[in-house]
Design a protein around this motif. Sequence first.
Motif, PDB file in Angstrom:
ATOM      1  N   PHE A 186      -2.836   5.985   6.471  1.00 10.97           N
ATOM      2  CA  PHE A 186      -2.209   6.062   5.166  1.00 10.97           C
ATOM      3  C   PHE A 186      -2.742   7.330   4.509  1.00 10.97           C
ATOM      4  O   PHE A 186      -3.932   7.634   4.608  1.00 10.97           O
ATOM      5  CB  PHE A 186      -2.569   4.847   4.302  1.00 10.97           C
ATOM      6  CG  PHE A 186      -1.751   3.618   4.594  1.00 10.97           C
ATOM      7  CD1 PHE A 186      -0.360   3.663   4.532  1.00 10.97           C
ATOM      8  CD2 PHE A 186      -2.364   2.417   4.905  1.00 10.97           C
ATOM      9  CE1 PHE A 186       0.405   2.530   4.796  1.00 10.97           C
ATOM     10  CE2 PHE A 186      -1.610   1.288   5.166  1.00 10.97           C
ATOM     11  CZ  PHE A 186      -0.229   1.348   5.119  1.00 10.97           C
ATOM     12  N   ARG A 187      -1.885   8.068   3.855  1.00  8.45           N
ATOM     13  CA  ARG A 187      -2.316   9.306   3.205  1.00  8.45           C
ATOM     14  C   ARG A 187      -3.247   8.993   2.038  1.00  8.45           C
ATOM     15  O   ARG A 187      -2.891   8.227   1.145  1.00  8.45           O
ATOM     16  CB  ARG A 187      -1.106  10.108   2.715  1.00  8.45           C
ATOM     17  CG  ARG A 187      -1.478  11.443   2.051  1.00  8.45           C
ATOM     18  CD  ARG A 187      -0.231  12.239   1.699  1.00  8.45           C
ATOM     19  NE  ARG A 187       0.638  11.509   0.784  1.00  8.45           N
ATOM     20  CZ  ARG A 187       0.468  11.466  -0.533  1.00  8.45           C
ATOM     21  NH1 ARG A 187      -0.540  12.105  -1.085  1.00  8.45           N
ATOM     22  NH2 ARG A 187       1.319  10.786  -1.292  1.00  8.45           N
TER      23      ARG A 187
ATOM     24  N   ILE B 262       0.841  -1.203   0.000  1.00 10.57           N
ATOM     25  CA  ILE B 262       0.000   0.000   0.000  1.00 10.57           C
ATOM     26  C   ILE B 262       0.875   1.251   0.000  1.00 10.57           C
ATOM     27  O   ILE B 262       0.594   2.228  -0.708  1.00 10.57           O
ATOM     28  CB  ILE B 262      -0.929   0.008   1.227  1.00 10.57           C
ATOM     29  CG1 ILE B 262      -1.980  -1.098   1.090  1.00 10.57           C
ATOM     30  CG2 ILE B 262      -1.613   1.371   1.372  1.00 10.57           C
ATOM     31  CD1 ILE B 262      -2.877  -1.253   2.303  1.00 10.57           C
ATOM     32  N   ALA B 263       1.951   1.210   0.789  1.00 11.81           N
ATOM     33  CA  ALA B 263       2.863   2.351   0.857  1.00 11.81           C
ATOM     34  C   ALA B 263       3.466   2.648  -0.520  1.00 11.81           C
ATOM     35  O   ALA B 263       3.567   3.807  -0.938  1.00 11.81           O
ATOM     36  CB  ALA B 263       3.976   2.068   1.863  1.00 11.81           C
TER      37      ALA B 263
ATOM     38  N   PHE C 179       2.406   8.296   5.141  1.00 10.20           N
ATOM     39  CA  PHE C 179       1.473   8.401   6.260  1.00 10.20           C
ATOM     40  C   PHE C 179       0.962   9.825   6.445  1.00 10.20           C
ATOM     41  O   PHE C 179       1.644  10.803   6.113  1.00 10.20           O
ATOM     42  CB  PHE C 179       2.135   7.944   7.559  1.00 10.20           C
ATOM     43  CG  PHE C 179       2.556   6.510   7.554  1.00 10.20           C
ATOM     44  CD1 PHE C 179       1.613   5.493   7.636  1.00 10.20           C
ATOM     45  CD2 PHE C 179       3.898   6.168   7.453  1.00 10.20           C
ATOM     46  CE1 PHE C 179       1.998   4.161   7.618  1.00 10.20           C
ATOM     47  CE2 PHE C 179       4.291   4.842   7.441  1.00 10.20           C
ATOM     48  CZ  PHE C 179       3.333   3.838   7.521  1.00 10.20           C
ATOM     49  N   TYR C 180      -0.241   9.908   6.944  1.00 14.95           N
ATOM     50  CA  TYR C 180      -0.838  11.196   7.272  1.00 14.95           C
ATOM     51  C   TYR C 180      -1.013  11.225   8.786  1.00 14.95           C
ATOM     52  O   TYR C 180      -1.684  10.355   9.359  1.00 14.95           O
ATOM     53  CB  TYR C 180      -2.202  11.338   6.592  1.00 14.95           C
ATOM     54  CG  TYR C 180      -2.985  12.559   7.046  1.00 14.95           C
ATOM     55  CD1 TYR C 180      -2.554  13.842   6.742  1.00 14.95           C
ATOM     56  CD2 TYR C 180      -4.156  12.411   7.783  1.00 14.95           C
ATOM     57  CE1 TYR C 180      -3.268  14.955   7.151  1.00 14.95           C
ATOM     58  CE2 TYR C 180      -4.881  13.518   8.190  1.00 14.95           C
ATOM     59  CZ  TYR C 180      -4.437  14.789   7.871  1.00 14.95           C
ATOM     60  OH  TYR C 180      -5.145  15.880   8.280  1.00 14.95           O
TER      61      TYR C 180
ATOM     62  N   ARG D 170     -11.678   1.260   4.043  1.00 12.60           N
ATOM     63  CA  ARG D 170     -11.104   1.664   5.329  1.00 12.60           C
ATOM     64  C   ARG D 170      -9.684   1.133   5.535  1.00 12.60           C
ATOM     65  O   ARG D 170      -9.228   0.983   6.668  1.00 12.60           O
ATOM     66  CB  ARG D 170     -12.022   1.230   6.486  1.00 12.60           C
ATOM     67  CG  ARG D 170     -13.385   1.914   6.456  1.00 12.60           C
ATOM     68  CD  ARG D 170     -14.229   1.602   7.665  1.00 12.60           C
ATOM     69  NE  ARG D 170     -13.649   2.164   8.882  1.00 12.60           N
ATOM     70  CZ  ARG D 170     -14.271   2.156  10.061  1.00 12.60           C
ATOM     71  NH1 ARG D 170     -15.488   1.646  10.157  1.00 12.60           N
ATOM     72  NH2 ARG D 170     -13.685   2.669  11.130  1.00 12.60           N
ATOM     73  N   LEU D 171      -8.993   0.860   4.454  1.00 18.38           N
ATOM     74  CA  LEU D 171      -7.622   0.367   4.547  1.00 18.38           C
ATOM     75  C   LEU D 171      -6.671   1.466   5.000  1.00 18.38           C
ATOM     76  O   LEU D 171      -5.578   1.182   5.484  1.00 18.38           O
ATOM     77  CB  LEU D 171      -7.165  -0.183   3.186  1.00 18.38           C
ATOM     78  CG  LEU D 171      -7.921  -1.409   2.671  1.00 18.38           C
ATOM     79  CD1 LEU D 171      -7.402  -1.794   1.295  1.00 18.38           C
ATOM     80  CD2 LEU D 171      -7.773  -2.578   3.644  1.00 18.38           C
ATOM     81  N   ASP D 172      -7.101   2.715   4.852  1.00 17.35           N
ATOM     82  CA  ASP D 172      -6.255   3.833   5.275  1.00 17.35           C
ATOM     83  C   ASP D 172      -6.078   3.861   6.791  1.00 17.35           C
ATOM     84  O   ASP D 172      -5.168   4.507   7.304  1.00 17.35           O
ATOM     85  CB  ASP D 172      -6.851   5.155   4.795  1.00 17.35           C
ATOM     86  CG  ASP D 172      -8.253   5.405   5.325  1.00 17.35           C
ATOM     87  OD1 ASP D 172      -9.090   4.491   5.245  1.00 17.35           O
ATOM     88  OD2 ASP D 172      -8.520   6.527   5.814  1.00 17.35           O
TER      89      ASP D 172
END
Length: 229
Positions: free
Chosen positions: A88-89, A57-58, A70-71, A121-123
């Motif tokens: 995660f942003r 994801i990154a 990242f946020y 909602r993976l963030d």
Amino acid sequence: MKLRKWDNLPEFMKCDEVRVYYDILAKRRMALSLKRIFDVILASVMIVILAIPMMIIAFMIKSDSSGPVFYCQERVTAYGKKFKIHKFRTMVKHADKIGAAVTVEDDVRITKIGSKLRHFRLDEIPQLIDVLTGNMSFVGTRPEVAKYVERYKPEYNATLLMPAGITSEASIRYKDEDKMLRAAGDVDQVYVEYVLPAKMKWNLNSIKKFSFHRDIWTMIRTFIAVLAK
């Protein structure tokens, strides 16, 4: 988690409205302890299992737009403590400086990959870090930014007796909150005057009915709700 003694609560929380909920939780200290033990064990296991998916994801986030992976935004958790929430942003760089603190559906600040991450909602996976540190729990009132907490009614402060959560009954019932705010002229005003009070009714009710087993059921229902999307 360990419930503080009443005399050790922040002054802004020492009111009759909060005392009602405090007395309820004071009788359920064992359930609160089980909740914390469960949080630490499950968060640790999930971080190990999701390590590789998180790296993928990154990579996707970095490939999609410029900015950090990242946020981190300041939010408020138990007893009014401020902390940096990890996500995660999903939006363009410096999105918080060019729009409202809440996000609406089809927000132009959301990136292509961000849209997919938010949908499932993976963030929120990085919030496992916040669970381990004790700033959050799997189940609890979603952490708000300070400017909204400052406008809490006295009773709303009862939600700060417990750590903020990744999910909650209110989160399930208002999973399409961004759609509700889409047509709002002043997003912040509509959120504070209409959406927040509605969500708080569920948050406060969850404290009244708090139990370890109820938390587990909330997590299961959240999983089902995400899959249904």
